[in-house]
Each structure stands twice: as C-alpha cells, then as structure tokens.
Design a protein around this motif. Structure first.
Motif, PDB file in Angstrom:
ATOM      1  N   ARG A 309       0.857  -1.181   0.000  1.00 54.40           N
ATOM      2  CA  ARG A 309       0.000   0.000   0.000  1.00 54.40           C
ATOM      3  C   ARG A 309       0.893   1.230   0.000  1.00 54.40           C
ATOM      4  O   ARG A 309       2.007   1.206   0.539  1.00 54.40           O
ATOM      5  CB  ARG A 309      -0.927   0.026   1.218  1.00 54.40           C
ATOM      6  CG  ARG A 309      -0.205   0.133   2.550  1.00 54.40           C
ATOM      7  CD  ARG A 309      -1.202   0.059   3.712  1.00 54.40           C
ATOM      8  NE  ARG A 309      -0.548   0.207   4.993  1.00 54.40           N
ATOM      9  CZ  ARG A 309       0.073  -0.755   5.642  1.00 54.40           C
ATOM     10  NH1 ARG A 309       0.122  -1.959   5.115  1.00 54.40           N
ATOM     11  NH2 ARG A 309       0.647  -0.550   6.803  1.00 54.40           N
ATOM     12  N   GLN A 527     -18.219  -8.166  -2.642  1.00 58.28           N
ATOM     13  CA  GLN A 527     -17.492  -8.738  -1.510  1.00 58.28           C
ATOM     14  C   GLN A 527     -16.783 -10.018  -1.969  1.00 58.28           C
ATOM     15  O   GLN A 527     -17.418 -10.915  -2.514  1.00 58.28           O
ATOM     16  CB  GLN A 527     -18.449  -9.055  -0.362  1.00 58.28           C
ATOM     17  CG  GLN A 527     -19.196  -7.851   0.169  1.00 58.28           C
ATOM     18  CD  GLN A 527     -18.266  -6.798   0.728  1.00 58.28           C
ATOM     19  OE1 GLN A 527     -17.359  -7.097   1.501  1.00 58.28           O
ATOM     20  NE2 GLN A 527     -18.467  -5.552   0.315  1.00 58.28           N
ATOM     21  N   ALA A 536     -11.457  -8.734   0.265  1.00 53.59           N
ATOM     22  CA  ALA A 536     -11.303  -7.633  -0.687  1.00 53.59           C
ATOM     23  C   ALA A 536     -12.697  -7.195  -1.130  1.00 53.59           C
ATOM     24  O   ALA A 536     -13.669  -7.941  -0.992  1.00 53.59           O
ATOM     25  CB  ALA A 536     -10.471  -8.066  -1.900  1.00 53.59           C
ATOM     26  N   ARG A 537     -12.762  -5.972  -1.650  1.00 52.45           N
ATOM     27  CA  ARG A 537     -14.075  -5.466  -2.033  1.00 52.45           C
ATOM     28  C   ARG A 537     -13.975  -4.600  -3.282  1.00 52.45           C
ATOM     29  O   ARG A 537     -12.943  -3.999  -3.568  1.00 52.45           O
ATOM     30  CB  ARG A 537     -14.681  -4.637  -0.889  1.00 52.45           C
ATOM     31  CG  ARG A 537     -13.882  -3.399  -0.552  1.00 52.45           C
ATOM     32  CD  ARG A 537     -14.492  -2.613   0.598  1.00 52.45           C
ATOM     33  NE  ARG A 537     -13.627  -1.520   0.992  1.00 52.45           N
ATOM     34  CZ  ARG A 537     -13.622  -0.321   0.428  1.00 52.45           C
ATOM     35  NH1 ARG A 537     -14.459  -0.072  -0.582  1.00 52.45           N
ATOM     36  NH2 ARG A 537     -12.809   0.634   0.836  1.00 52.45           N
ATOM     37  N   LEU A 538     -15.085  -4.572  -3.999  1.00 47.88           N
ATOM     38  CA  LEU A 538     -15.317  -3.660  -5.114  1.00 47.88           C
ATOM     39  C   LEU A 538     -16.514  -2.787  -4.759  1.00 47.88           C
ATOM     40  O   LEU A 538     -17.396  -3.217  -4.005  1.00 47.88           O
ATOM     41  CB  LEU A 538     -15.652  -4.441  -6.382  1.00 47.88           C
ATOM     42  CG  LEU A 538     -14.534  -4.825  -7.337  1.00 47.88           C
ATOM     43  CD1 LEU A 538     -15.108  -5.729  -8.423  1.00 47.88           C
ATOM     44  CD2 LEU A 538     -13.889  -3.614  -7.963  1.00 47.88           C
ATOM     45  N   GLU A 539     -16.548  -1.586  -5.292  1.00 43.52           N
ATOM     46  CA  GLU A 539     -17.755  -0.794  -5.126  1.00 43.52           C
ATOM     47  C   GLU A 539     -18.930  -1.566  -5.736  1.00 43.52           C
ATOM     48  O   GLU A 539     -18.812  -2.149  -6.822  1.00 43.52           O
ATOM     49  CB  GLU A 539     -17.602   0.557  -5.819  1.00 43.52           C
ATOM     50  CG  GLU A 539     -16.512   1.448  -5.223  1.00 43.52           C
ATOM     51  CD  GLU A 539     -16.775   1.784  -3.775  1.00 43.52           C
ATOM     52  OE1 GLU A 539     -17.954   1.886  -3.385  1.00 43.52           O
ATOM     53  OE2 GLU A 539     -15.800   1.939  -3.011  1.00 43.52           O
ATOM     54  N   ASP A 542     -19.732  -1.097  -9.347  1.00 38.70           N
ATOM     55  CA  ASP A 542     -18.766  -1.444 -10.387  1.00 38.70           C
ATOM     56  C   ASP A 542     -19.318  -2.576 -11.246  1.00 38.70           C
ATOM     57  O   ASP A 542     -19.923  -3.528 -10.730  1.00 38.70           O
ATOM     58  CB  ASP A 542     -17.433  -1.865  -9.749  1.00 38.70           C
ATOM     59  CG  ASP A 542     -16.313  -1.932 -10.762  1.00 38.70           C
ATOM     60  OD1 ASP A 542     -16.278  -2.899 -11.558  1.00 38.70           O
ATOM     61  OD2 ASP A 542     -15.471  -1.020 -10.775  1.00 38.70           O
ATOM     62  N   LEU A 555      -4.647  -3.755  -5.985  1.00 35.59           N
ATOM     63  CA  LEU A 555      -5.503  -3.436  -4.858  1.00 35.59           C
ATOM     64  C   LEU A 555      -4.658  -2.773  -3.789  1.00 35.59           C
ATOM     65  O   LEU A 555      -3.433  -2.836  -3.823  1.00 35.59           O
ATOM     66  CB  LEU A 555      -6.198  -4.682  -4.315  1.00 35.59           C
ATOM     67  CG  LEU A 555      -5.396  -5.774  -3.600  1.00 35.59           C
ATOM     68  CD1 LEU A 555      -6.355  -6.827  -3.052  1.00 35.59           C
ATOM     69  CD2 LEU A 555      -4.384  -6.459  -4.494  1.00 35.59           C
ATOM     70  N   ASP A 556      -5.307  -2.091  -2.852  1.00 37.15           N
ATOM     71  CA  ASP A 556      -4.527  -1.449  -1.806  1.00 37.15           C
ATOM     72  C   ASP A 556      -4.194  -2.484  -0.740  1.00 37.15           C
ATOM     73  O   ASP A 556      -4.626  -3.630  -0.791  1.00 37.15           O
ATOM     74  CB  ASP A 556      -5.261  -0.235  -1.222  1.00 37.15           C
ATOM     75  CG  ASP A 556      -6.534  -0.595  -0.479  1.00 37.15           C
ATOM     76  OD1 ASP A 556      -6.683  -1.770  -0.084  1.00 37.15           O
ATOM     77  OD2 ASP A 556      -7.374   0.298  -0.289  1.00 37.15           O
ATOM     78  N   ASP A 558      -4.900  -2.521   2.516  1.00 39.06           N
ATOM     79  CA  ASP A 558      -5.653  -2.419   3.762  1.00 39.06           C
ATOM     80  C   ASP A 558      -5.651  -3.769   4.477  1.00 39.06           C
ATOM     81  O   ASP A 558      -5.931  -4.806   3.882  1.00 39.06           O
ATOM     82  CB  ASP A 558      -7.097  -1.993   3.470  1.00 39.06           C
ATOM     83  CG  ASP A 558      -7.862  -1.677   4.741  1.00 39.06           C
ATOM     84  OD1 ASP A 558      -8.320  -2.638   5.380  1.00 39.06           O
ATOM     85  OD2 ASP A 558      -7.986  -0.487   5.088  1.00 39.06           O
ATOM     86  N   GLU A 561      -9.731  -5.184   4.864  1.00 34.65           N
ATOM     87  CA  GLU A 561     -10.425  -5.518   3.622  1.00 34.65           C
ATOM     88  C   GLU A 561      -9.879  -4.626   2.516  1.00 34.65           C
ATOM     89  O   GLU A 561     -10.143  -3.434   2.485  1.00 34.65           O
ATOM     90  CB  GLU A 561     -11.936  -5.318   3.790  1.00 34.65           C
ATOM     91  CG  GLU A 561     -12.742  -5.878   2.635  1.00 34.65           C
ATOM     92  CD  GLU A 561     -14.233  -5.706   2.856  1.00 34.65           C
ATOM     93  OE1 GLU A 561     -14.941  -6.722   2.793  1.00 34.65           O
ATOM     94  OE2 GLU A 561     -14.674  -4.562   3.095  1.00 34.65           O
ATOM     95  N   ARG A 563      -9.215  -2.799  -1.040  1.00 36.64           N
ATOM     96  CA  ARG A 563     -10.050  -2.288  -2.120  1.00 36.64           C
ATOM     97  C   ARG A 563      -9.433  -2.688  -3.456  1.00 36.64           C
ATOM     98  O   ARG A 563      -8.248  -2.488  -3.701  1.00 36.64           O
ATOM     99  CB  ARG A 563     -10.143  -0.770  -2.027  1.00 36.64           C
ATOM    100  CG  ARG A 563     -10.995  -0.157  -3.138  1.00 36.64           C
ATOM    101  CD  ARG A 563     -10.950   1.351  -3.076  1.00 36.64           C
ATOM    102  NE  ARG A 563     -11.597   1.952  -4.229  1.00 36.64           N
ATOM    103  CZ  ARG A 563     -11.493   3.228  -4.569  1.00 36.64           C
ATOM    104  NH1 ARG A 563     -10.770   4.041  -3.822  1.00 36.64           N
ATOM    105  NH2 ARG A 563     -12.094   3.690  -5.646  1.00 36.64           N
TER     106      ARG A 563
END
Length: 824
Positions: A309, A527, A536-539, A542, A555-556, A558, A561, A563
């Motif tokens: 990150r 999710q 991990a997650r997506l908006e 999206d 992805l970052d 974090d 979770e 992103r």
C-alpha cells in the motif's frame, strides 16, 4: 559559495582510485559529482580505455546525467557519454561513460559477473538506499572479490553515513567535498491548520514565492494527484503568457520530462510541479526557488497479506536538504518549507532503506539466480526482514521460480532475464506456452505503467484498459509508453505481434501473475475472498461487482479488507485448467459460526478458496466432537445449559477448593475451557449444533470431574441445604465468598451457635430475614446477635409485624416458620 568545489576534490579522487579499488565520495547537492567525476576518471591508467558505468536510480536521472555530461564534453549523447534505460538506449562504439539504471545493471552483472570491458562502477545518489542499489553494490563487491580485483567501485552521495558505507567496502578510501553549491535561504511557513487543504497551502506559497523572488520555482509534492490539484489551483491565478506549469514525475513521456528540465521555449517563468523524482541527480535550468510540501509517497509492503500500500509520509531531514539544494545549483536561492522549525527538529535524519519495507520478491529471485541462499553472506548495509523474505520466497516457489534450496530454477532464471517483477515475468512466460504471449505482453505493460483510464473513468475492469490501448484512446503519452513497453516485452519473449490476443482471456492470463489474488465472491455484490485468505471489495456499482470469480491485479494493502482497483473476470474452468496442480481435495469437519452448527463436507480447494463442496457421508465421531468443542470455545461457556443444580455444584466445588486446597478440581471458566476435551467431549455424541446443547446433562458432566471419595464427601462438607431449628431445609448460596444461609429470624429461635460447614471450618454467613423475607441482620456470630442486637431488632419487628411472636429470650423460644408457634 562554499570553499571547496568538486573540481578541487578531483585530485584526491584520482589519487584515491589509483591507490585503492574502492572509494566513498561525499559531497552536498549541486557539488557536481554526477557530471564532474566520471569524465575525470576517463584518463586514469587503471581505466585502460574501458567503460565506466554510472548507476542511476531512475530512467529520468540516467538520461539527464548523460545529456549534461555530453554537453560538457561538447558532444551529442551517444558518443563519449550515453545511457541505457528500459525501452531506450543511446550508446555507441565510442561510448566510455554509460549512465545506466540500477535495474539494468543487475541484469548485466547476472549475465556477466566478470563485467568484461568495465573499469569502474559509480553508484550515484546512494543515500536513497534503493533495494536495487543495495543489491547491486553487494553483487559488485562479490564480483570484485572473486573475479575482478581491478574493478573500481565508487559510491557517491550527498547525504550519507560515510563511515558505515566505507566499512562495507574493503580498503575503501573516503573523500569529502564541501561542494560548489550556492547558499540557499530557508523560510519556514509554519505547520498546517487542522482543516487546511494541501493544494491550497502549496498554491498560496507558490504565489508568494513568485511575488517575492526571481527565477523559476520547483515545487515538491507527494504524488500525481496532488500535482494535478495544485496545477488546477494555480491555473486561475497565474497568467499563462508569463508562467508555464510543467509537471515532472516518473510516468511522464520522455519528451514532457525534457520540457520540465529545460528553460521554457517562450521565455516564461517555470513553476515545475514535481514528485521526489526531482530530489537528486537532476539540474533543472533556471530553478532559484524551491517550495517543499514536506511529504512523499512510499510503498509499504505487508508480508502477511502479500500486498503493498502507498503511504504518504513526512520527508526525512536528509531528503529535505536534498530538495533545498535544488535551489542552489546555479545561483543563490530560496527554499520555502510548509512546516515549522520545531517540526523540522522532529524529522527523521535519513529515509529508511527500501529493503526494510519493500516487496522482496525481485530481491529473492536475484539471490536465487546469483546462487546465494543466505543474504547474510552478502555485503548489505541492512539485512532484509525475515518475514518479508519468507513471504517472497513462498511466492516464488509457488510460481516455480525457486527450488526447495532457494536457488533459481530454469524458469526462475528466465523470469529474471525479463527484468520486471517476477509476477509479470512468470505471467508472460507461461502465457507464451499457451500461445497468449502477446496478450500477456500487453497486460504486463498496462500493469507496469500508469493507468490508461480515459476521461477519469475508474472502473476496475482491466479489459477496458486493454480496449483503450488497442483503440488508441486515453492519454496519448501514457498510451505510447504502454505500447512501446508491450512491443519490447513481445520481442523479449519472442511472441509474434499478430498472435491472438483474445479479450476473454484477460482474467486467465492475469491470474498467472497473481494466483494468490484469485478472488471468489462471498456475501453481497462486490465482496470477495482472495486465495491468500484475505478479504477484498469492489464498489457495489462497479460492473465487475457481480462476477463470481475475479483475477485481481491491483488493490490497496488495507489489513482488514483491501479495495480492488484492477481486475478481470475469471471462470472456474480456467482456474481448474491453469492451477490443477495446486488444487487439493480434502475432508473438512468444522464449526460454522454463522449457522452455529458443525459442518462435515468434502471440499476441492485452491488455497483458501473452496471451488466445490459436498456433504461428507460418514464423518468420524472424534472429528464431530472436536468441531463441536471448537464451537463451544467460540461461543463461550455461557452457551451451555447451566441448570440450578449444575451451577450449584460448580460453586460448591469452588468453595471447597478455596477452603481445602487444590485437591478439589478447578471448575472456573478458564480451567473448564482449557479442558473441554477431557470433561465435556464424552457427552457430545449426537450433539452437532447449538440447539442440541439443551440435551446435555451438564450436572453429570461436571460431577464426573470428582473422584469417588470427593463425591461422597461433597454433601457432607458443602451441603446444598441446612436444616434449621424450625425443621425447614434452607438452601445455601455458595456464589458469595462465604456461603450464605438466608433464613427467617423466627426459624432460628433456640439456636445458640452459627451453623458451620466444611467439617466445622467455616461458619456460614446468616442473612436473618423478616417475615416478609427482608434482611434485618447479617452475621456470622449468632450468639453475639442474640445478646446484643436482638433487642433493638425485636422492637422494630414488633411494630411492623404485631401478629408475630417476638419473645424476650430467643434462646428459650420455640422456633417457628409460622406467625406464632403452634400451641402445645
């Protein structure tokens, strides 16, 4: 101006290199190390007409250094002085000074450890402590010791722990130059108010600087987003016919980078908005003023998640001084710092070495190719963190790049030769075997260059970036860099340009690079669970958020979770085809905390992902009991059916343990949880969910903790009830520190002594109650109560309960559970 410019130190440099193979040269920013030292060394007898390699941390620095040296020699680039960077080289048969990025040098020394035709390696800006520079110096020292004792190694820096670095180089000489930089005045503008926006403060400082001072301005910002916001803020305040606002960052096309370095063609004042790329090795024409926001963006690698990150951090004092020095290269200058003098005193003295916080996969692969399995065997200023190195080696073994002895396999060696991150190298080589090499080259270029997202579109679909590349859309400069990089990769892996590059295979090819980031949908839209076990997650909005499977490329980091920034759809069939060797089938008997029941199933798994599951026909009783016990541990002892009898038994045993010692078992929460396997497991047959626990005879399970002798003694030593003078059997409460007998006062008439338990060791605590069962006295000394307090209590109770018998002498009175004693 300082007294000793680099020219004055050159005789010492030449003498030192004549006497010894190793030299550490320290000189401040602007001293002229980069452009002054290499030409001076060309005439040394030890050089013998061979090449000098000037190592630079970045492509921009290598190109700029070659251009300035060539200009000083009055020649075009590519004659005496040239450069080699990724995707571009300007060297010729007469080139003696090659400005080379450190990454390319690693490829050179791995392929030719003797460094044939090379007389010296100059490590410029070594204070940056990049991972590549640390490793390059270590490998060069090994080559010098074993193959090339005549090879000169010269470490140059402006801000450097000189003694520590010199100690790393055998027999090293040290030369310190005061440099030739002009004086730079520092003006502290104070710390930011809590709600202040960075772009507003920087724009205000730039406007002040342009009003107060002459010359061009160099502005240091942490990243491209901040550069764009400051540029937008200044656009409305600076006349475009008087001021130019070029940007300077690593993702710019080379032509635009050159514009930032040169004087403006229209004669306007330049306000160069730059990242930390401009801290070192660059001389930007006309810069007299520096505005420093005091921040930089650095990658931070987490070995647990395997993800990196970006963090925005304060600069070190050394970096701040490097930035200030940019204003004094050609004339006296001014540096505006957006912090206070007090804050400056708290800055870290130096930047942390990259080796301590970086993804070590490239480093571990280089070690494997070099044949060194133990980093401690190399001359490294700082050892790599063990957790980071272990994670890197695990990844490389998963990619087939390292054998169990941590040495490079043939596949790993081929990966290293591509000179990119091992993930992308593995992807291209494996995709080439699938006749998808051209597609993999496109993806490698897209993932290693700046995002091509058009018109600010930031959906996560990697296929859309591929469309932009093929359609010729997106920002022209970024698209051209990606196109050139893709062409270079195709040449390196010998994949024809006309090879099929099917869009539908983007996910499958991406998964080759990031097998640990294959993502499976869980719960709602967007999710996901990654193959490495992380979330991990997506908006939710999206377009990819409803895909069951994704190959995640970016992805970052974090910790909770991550992103997802870039991904592509993937199918289960593609996973099973490309990762068949890693898919395992196993039985699973485990507690499901969501359903609060034991689940027994057979699973096909790819690391943390369940590809398929079906019920297990006949799970073992031991496994079912163990899973149920795990569920009880998770839910806590309160989930057990604590009947009054079970709770009383537990409290009575605890009382005897306090009185008689540890011969009585410990039935406290911690002890019971720690020993569930011993006392509760035998009673769990057929109990597989929380609702079944009501069937459990908890009293019997606890009683089984007592041996035969203790069971016989329990009722005598800690009875559940005591018979009082009235004949009533009154329960004892063992939850208090001293067992409590709560009894109506009238039932104790005639009793002279307090009842005792535990073989007479403990007097119970009497709670003497009114006829309405309200406490009127608490005592462990009944005789004293009758003699001293009873008269006052009797007077009060006679007023409240006149129909009840309250004798003058309670010791002679008949006890009763009624209002009055029965008539005789």
């Amino acid at each position: 101006m300082n007294d000793l410019p680099i020219e004055a130190a050159l005789p010492q440099v030449l003498a030192a290199t004549a006497e010894a193979a190793n030299l550490v040269l320290a000189a401040p920013p602007g001293a002229g190390k980069t452009t002054g030292v290499p030409p001076a060394l060309l005439s040394c007898s030890w050089a013998g007409g061979r090449r000098l390699l000037l190592l630079q941390p970045r492509r921009l620095a290598a190109r700029a250094a070659a251009a300035r040296i060539a200009a000083m020699l009055g020649e075009p680039v590519g004659e005496t002085a040239g450069y080699r960077v990724r995707l571009e080289r300007k060297v010729g048969p007469r080139t003696r000074i090659e400005c080379v990025t450190t990454g390319l040098f690693l490829r050179q020394i791995q392929g030719d450890p003797e460094l044939d035709g090379v007389a010296a390696i100059l490590f410029d800006e070594f204070h940056e402590r990049s991972l590549d520079a640390d490793l390059a110096l270590a490998l060069a020292l090994e080559a010098q010791a074993g193959l090339r004792p005549d090879l000169r190694l010269i470490v140059m820096s402006a801000t450097l722990d000189t003694a520590r670095t010199a100690a790393l180089l055998p027999g090293a000489r040290t030369v310190v130059s005061e440099g030739r930089a002009f004086p730079v005045e520092t003006r502290h503008l104070g710390d930011a108010p809590p709600a202040a926006r960075l772009e507003d403060r920087v724009a205000k400082a730039v406007l002040r600087a342009t009003a107060e001072e002459e010359g061009d301005v160099l502005v240091f910002l942490p990243g491209l987003a901040e550069i764009r916001r400051v540029r937008a803020a200044l656009d409305s305040d600076l006349a475009p016919d008087r001021f130019a606002l070029p940007m300077l960052h690593g993702d710019l096309p080379l032509a635009e980078q050159d514009l930032a370095l040169r004087a403006d063609a229209q004669g306007r004042r330049k306000i160069v908005l730059a990242t930390s790329i401009a801290e070192t090795s660059l001389t930007i024409d006309g810069i007299r003023v520096v505005v420093d926001a005091g921040l930089k963006r650095l990658p931070r690698f987490d070995p647990v998640s395997g993800m990196t990150r970006l963090e925005t951090v304060k600069v070190s004092l050394a970096a701040a001084d490097q930035r200030r020095g940019r204003a004094g290269r050609t004339a006296p200058g001014i540096c505006y710092r957006l912090w206070s003098a007090a804050t400056e005193r708290a800055l870290a003295p130096f930047d942390a070495p990259e080796i301590l916080a970086a993804d070590l996969a490239p480093f571990a692969l280089e070690l494997g190719v070099w044949g060194t399995t133990d980093p401690a065997a190399l001359a490294l200023l700082d050892p790599p963190p063990e957790a980071h190195l272990a994670q890197a080696r695990d990844l490389l073994q998963r990619l087939g790049a390292l054998d169990p002895a941590q040495r490079a396999t043939a596949h790993g060696t081929a990966m290293a030769e591509l000179g990119t991150h091992p993930r992308l190298a593995h992807m291209m080589l494996r995709a080439r075997e699938q006749r998808r090499g051209a597609l993999a080259a496109d993806l490698a270029a897209l993932l290693s260059e700046r995002d091509l997202a058009k018109d600010g579109r930031r959906d996560a679909d990697l296929r859309h970036r591929l469309d932009l590349l093929r359609e010729g859309s997106g920002e022209r400069g970024a698209r051209e860099r990606v196109r050139r990089a893709a062409e270079a990769w195709r040449r390196q892996i010998s994949s024809p340009a006309n090879e099929a590059r099917e869009r539908d295979a983007v996910g499958a090819v991406t998964a080759l690079a990031y097998p640990d980031r294959i993502a499976q949908q869980r719960g709602g839209a967007g999710q996901y669970r990654l193959a490495n076990g992380k979330g991990a997650r997506l908006e939710a909005a999206d377009p990819l958020a409803r895909e069951e499977w994704l190959a995640v490329a970016a992805l970052d980091g974090d910790r909770r979770e991550a992103r997802i920034f870039l991904a592509a759809p993937l199918t289960l069939a593609e996973i099973e085809e490309d990762f068949a060797g890693q898919i395992v089938e196993q039985e699973s008997v485990a507690w499901n905390p969501r359903l609060e029941q034991v689940e027994a199933k057979r699973e096909r798994r790819l690391w943390s992902l369940v590809l398929e599951e079906r019920p297990l026909a006949a799970p073992s009783k031991d496994a079912m009991r163990a899973a149920m016990l795990d569920g009880i541990r998770q839910m806590g002892l309160a989930v057990l059916p604590w009947s009054p009898a079970a709770s009383s038994l537990r409290a009575r045993v605890a009382f005897l343990r306090r009185v008689e010692g540890e011969s009585w078992p410990d039935l406290g929460d911690a002890a019971l949880l720690a020993s569930l396997d011993e006392w509760l497991a035998p009673y769990l047959d057929g109990i597989t969910r929380r609702a079944h626990l009501d069937r459990l005879d908890l009293h019997e399970a606890l009683a089984a903790r007592l041996d035969w002798k203790q069971r016989q003694a329990l009722d005598a030593l800690a009875p559940t009830h005591l018979t009082v003078p009235s004949g009533s059997r009154v329960p004892l409460d063992y939850d208090a520190p001293v067992p409590v007998l709560a009894v109506r006062l009238q039932e104790m008439f005639g009793a002279a002594e307090t009842p005792r338990i535990a073989g007479g060791k403990v007097a119970v605590l009497l709670h003497l109650l009114s006829p309405a069962r309200r406490p009127v006295q608490v005592t462990q000394d009944l005789r004293s109560f009758w003699a001293n307090a009873y008269a006052a209590v009797r007077a009060d109770l006679r007023g409240q309960y006149p129909k009840h018998h309250w004798p003058d002498d309670p010791l002679q009175a008949e006890p009763t559970a009624r209002a009055k004693p029965r008539p005789r």
